[in-house]
Design a protein around this motif. Structure first.
Motif, mmCIF file in Angstrom:
data_model
loop_
_atom_site.group_PDB
_atom_site.id
_atom_site.type_symbol
_atom_site.label_atom_id
_atom_site.label_comp_id
_atom_site.label_asym_id
_atom_site.label_seq_id
_atom_site.Cartn_x
_atom_site.Cartn_y
_atom_site.Cartn_z
ATOM 1 N N LEU A 27 -17.044 3.977 1.389
ATOM 2 C CA LEU A 27 -15.844 4.476 2.051
ATOM 3 C C LEU A 27 -16.191 5.564 3.063
ATOM 4 O O LEU A 27 -17.003 6.442 2.778
ATOM 5 N N ASP A 28 -15.586 5.479 4.216
ATOM 6 C CA ASP A 28 -15.681 6.494 5.256
ATOM 7 C C ASP A 28 -14.640 7.559 4.917
ATOM 8 O O ASP A 28 -13.441 7.330 5.057
ATOM 9 N N SER A 29 -15.115 8.705 4.458
ATOM 10 C CA SER A 29 -14.187 9.731 3.957
ATOM 11 C C SER A 29 -13.277 10.305 5.041
ATOM 12 O O SER A 29 -12.238 10.872 4.733
ATOM 13 N N MET A 146 -17.590 1.398 17.302
ATOM 14 C CA MET A 146 -18.321 2.615 17.664
ATOM 15 C C MET A 146 -19.631 2.755 16.893
ATOM 16 O O MET A 146 -20.638 3.176 17.444
ATOM 17 N N LEU A 147 -19.607 2.405 15.597
ATOM 18 C CA LEU A 147 -20.789 2.590 14.764
ATOM 19 C C LEU A 147 -21.788 1.446 14.875
ATOM 20 O O LEU A 147 -22.928 1.572 14.438
ATOM 21 N N LYS A 148 -21.324 0.293 15.405
ATOM 22 C CA LYS A 148 -22.170 -0.892 15.563
ATOM 23 C C LYS A 148 -22.730 -1.370 14.223
ATOM 24 O O LYS A 148 -23.846 -1.847 14.124
ATOM 25 N N LYS A 149 -21.925 -1.220 13.164
ATOM 26 C CA LYS A 149 -22.255 -1.728 11.840
ATOM 27 C C LYS A 149 -21.053 -2.515 11.351
ATOM 28 O O LYS A 149 -19.925 -2.276 11.788
ATOM 29 N N ASP A 150 -21.297 -3.440 10.429
ATOM 30 C CA ASP A 150 -20.173 -4.156 9.827
ATOM 31 C C ASP A 150 -19.308 -3.171 9.056
ATOM 32 O O ASP A 150 -19.812 -2.239 8.425
ATOM 33 N N ALA A 186 -14.442 1.262 5.244
ATOM 34 C CA ALA A 186 -15.740 1.350 4.599
ATOM 35 C C ALA A 186 -16.806 0.715 5.497
ATOM 36 O O ALA A 186 -16.548 -0.302 6.163
ATOM 37 N N ILE A 187 -17.977 1.306 5.485
ATOM 38 C CA ILE A 187 -19.082 0.890 6.347
ATOM 39 C C ILE A 187 -20.161 0.217 5.515
ATOM 40 O O ILE A 187 -20.541 0.707 4.453
ATOM 41 N N LYS A 188 -20.678 -0.913 6.021
ATOM 42 C CA LYS A 188 -21.722 -1.648 5.301
ATOM 43 C C LYS A 188 -22.982 -0.811 5.209
ATOM 44 O O LYS A 188 -23.414 -0.184 6.164
#
Length: 189
Positions: A27-29, A146-150, A186-188
Motif C-alpha cells: 500500500l502507498d501510504s 509516474m512511478l513506471k511500476k505496476d 498499492a505498488i508492485k
C-alpha cells in the motif's frame, strides 16, 4: 507436423498460464486511507478518516485470486477536530491506549470477470474479530504513470455495528451502523 506445432503451442500457452504467479503489492501510504461514517443523532452523517493505513495486496489476475492484509493505525483518527480526535480514542469508543491498531485480513476474494467484486475476511477492532464482506466499488490495475511500476487501486466498503466491537456508547442515538470505506493504492514490489 502441423498437429505437433499446434500441440507444442498449446502446451506452451498452458504452461505459461500454469506458472503465472501472484503478484505482491504494498500500500502507498500517501494514497491509502480508511474512512468511517455514522449518523450523529440523526442530524447529519459524520465523515472521518484514519490518516495511516498500511498493508499488502496479492493479486493474480489470471487465476482470479487475491489476498488483502490491511492495518489501520487507530491513533491516526482524524475527525477534523483535535479535541474530538482525543475523545473518540477513549475506552468507550476506539480505546487506542489498549488497541492501537485495527486489521482486516481477507479469507476470499470474489471476482466478476477479471476484477474483484467482493473481499470476504476478518475485521478486528478492539481485539474483537468479526467476519465482514467488503464490496469493491472500483478497481484499477495498470502501470503507474509516474512511478513506471505496476500498480493497483480500489475502493471497498462495508457496514458494521459498532456495538459488536465494544464501541457502542450513545447507541442508538449516535448511529450503531458504521460504514467503513477503504481507499487504497498499492505498488508492485
Amino acid at each position: 507436423m502441423k498437429s505437433s506445432l499446434i500441440a507444442l503451442a498449446l502446451g506452451a500457452t498452458l504452461s505459461a498460464s500454469a506458472f503465472a504467479a501472484p503478484e505482491s503489492y504494498v500500500l502507498d501510504s500517501s494514497h491509502s486511507f480508511s474512512r468511517f461514517a455514522y449518523s450523529h443523532f440523526g442530524y447529519s452523517t459524520q465523515l472521518s478518516r484514519f490518516d495511516k493505513t498500511s498493508g499488502t495486496v496479492v493479486f493474480d489476475k489470471e487465476a482470479r485470486t487475491g489476498a488483502v492484509d490491511v492495518t489501520i493505525d487507530m491513533k491516526s483518527v482524524n475527525t477534523g477536530f483535535p479535541v474530538f480526535n482525543e475523545h473518540i480514542q477513549g475506552a468507550d469508543f476506539l480505546d487506542t491506549a489498549k488497541y492501537p491498531t485495527a486489521t482486516f485480513k481477507s479469507t476470499k476474494v470474489v471476482f466478476e470477470g477479471d476484477k474483484p467484486s467482493k473481499v470476504e475476511g476478518n475485521l478486528t477492532i478492539k481485539g474483537i474479530t468479526k467476519p465482514v464482506t467488503l464490496t469493491v466499488t472500483s478497481f484499477q490495475a495498470m502501470p503507474h504513470p509516474m512511478l513506471k511500476k505496476d500498480a493497483i487501486g480500489a475502493n471497498a466498503t462495508t457496514v458494521i455495528k459498532r456495538t459488536e466491537f465494544n464501541a457502542g456508547k450513545y447507541a442508538p442515538h449516535v448511529g450503531d451502523d458504521v460504514t467503513i470505506t477503504i481507499a487504497l493504492e498499492a505498488i508492485k514490489q
